[in-house]
Design a protein around this motif. Structure first.
Motif: not given
Ligand code: NVA
Length: 242
Positions: A93-100, A123-128, A168-176
């Motif tokens: 799973f590649v990318g935003d690993i912190s989401q649903n 800095g991004y983690q899956p739900n613990n 609200s964190s779209a810009e930060k996420r796209r960059k990271l």
């Protein structure tokens, strides 16, 4: 629901008594006395649980910020169509690993024995809780390096960098997340016959390159079709239990 011969009614917070201050618990009690199932799409997972605790009929999680289990059903079904023995499959799973979708895919696929690499930036983690549970079923690895994370993968899965409720964190996420865009160059690290998956809607040039989602390793249209089939299967399964 319509294809199974039933009727579906759309209710939202603005067109129900919720807008006039009725509690979620009271709304859940009333709605569940009118129908056979409730499918809920809501950001706050705790509010979904509150509905389920007050409903007299099955409540289906149709997406929260924490989990997207109906998507995971379609995902593992699609993987099984391509890799008969999912217990031997390695999913990256590649990318935003912190989401649903990451949480639910990891929970569901690990239960079937698959190994899951969560490949994303620091800095991004899956739900613990989801991670700990999935890790008790099979091997779940958190990996920052794309080359290591994709090594020998049978499945490359990505999703939007900006999930619903994260605008609200779209810009930060796209960059990271930008370095984690699934590109044809990246596919070379995985098995030559690896399949590419995405729950849609996709953003070509953001989380996935156009030539990858539209390329021959992509199974996303089959995956999309399977979402309908598996949701119908879920309704049939829940009806049989009643
Ligand atoms: N992670 C995405 C899934 C869409 C099917 C979202 O929550 O927007």
């Amino acid at each position: 629901m319509a294809q199974l011969g039933g009727t579906a009614i759309y209710v939202d917070a603005h067109t129900s008594q919720l807008v006039r201050g009725e509690s979620l618990a009271d709304t859940a009690k009333v709605i569940s006395s009118y129908c056979d199932f409730i499918a809920v799409r809501i950001n706050d997972h705790d509010r979904l649980v509150e509905i389920a605790e007050n409903s007299t009929v099955p409540v289906i999680n149709a997406l929260t910020l924490l989990e997207h289990p109906t998507q995971a059903l379609a995902d593992v079904y699609t993987i099984r169509q391509h890799r008969r023995d999912i217990s031997k499959a390695k999913i990256a799973f590649v990318g935003d690993i912190s989401q649903n979708t990451a949480n639910s895919l990891m929970l569901t696929a690990s239960k079937l024995g698959a190994e899951v690499n969560l490949v994303g930036p620091k800095g991004y983690q899956p739900n613990n809780r989801c991670y700990t549970k999935a890790n008790s079923h099979s091997k779940i690895h958190l990996i920052h390096s794309i080359e290591d994370g994709l090594e020998d993968a049978d499945v490359i899965y990505t999703d939007t960098f900006v999930s619903m409720g994260r605008e609200s964190s779209a810009e930060k996420r796209r960059k990271l997340f930008a370095p984690y865009q699934v590109t044809s160059k990246m596919l070379k690290f995985a098995k030559p016959n690896a399949i590419v998956m995405h729950p849609l809607p996709a953003h070509r040039g953001e989380e996935i390159a156009a030539d990858v989602i539209d390329g021959k390793q992509s199974v996303v249209w089959e995956q999309a079709r399977n979402k309908l089939l598996l949701e119908k299967a879920l309704l049939v399964y829940l009806s049989n239990g009643r």
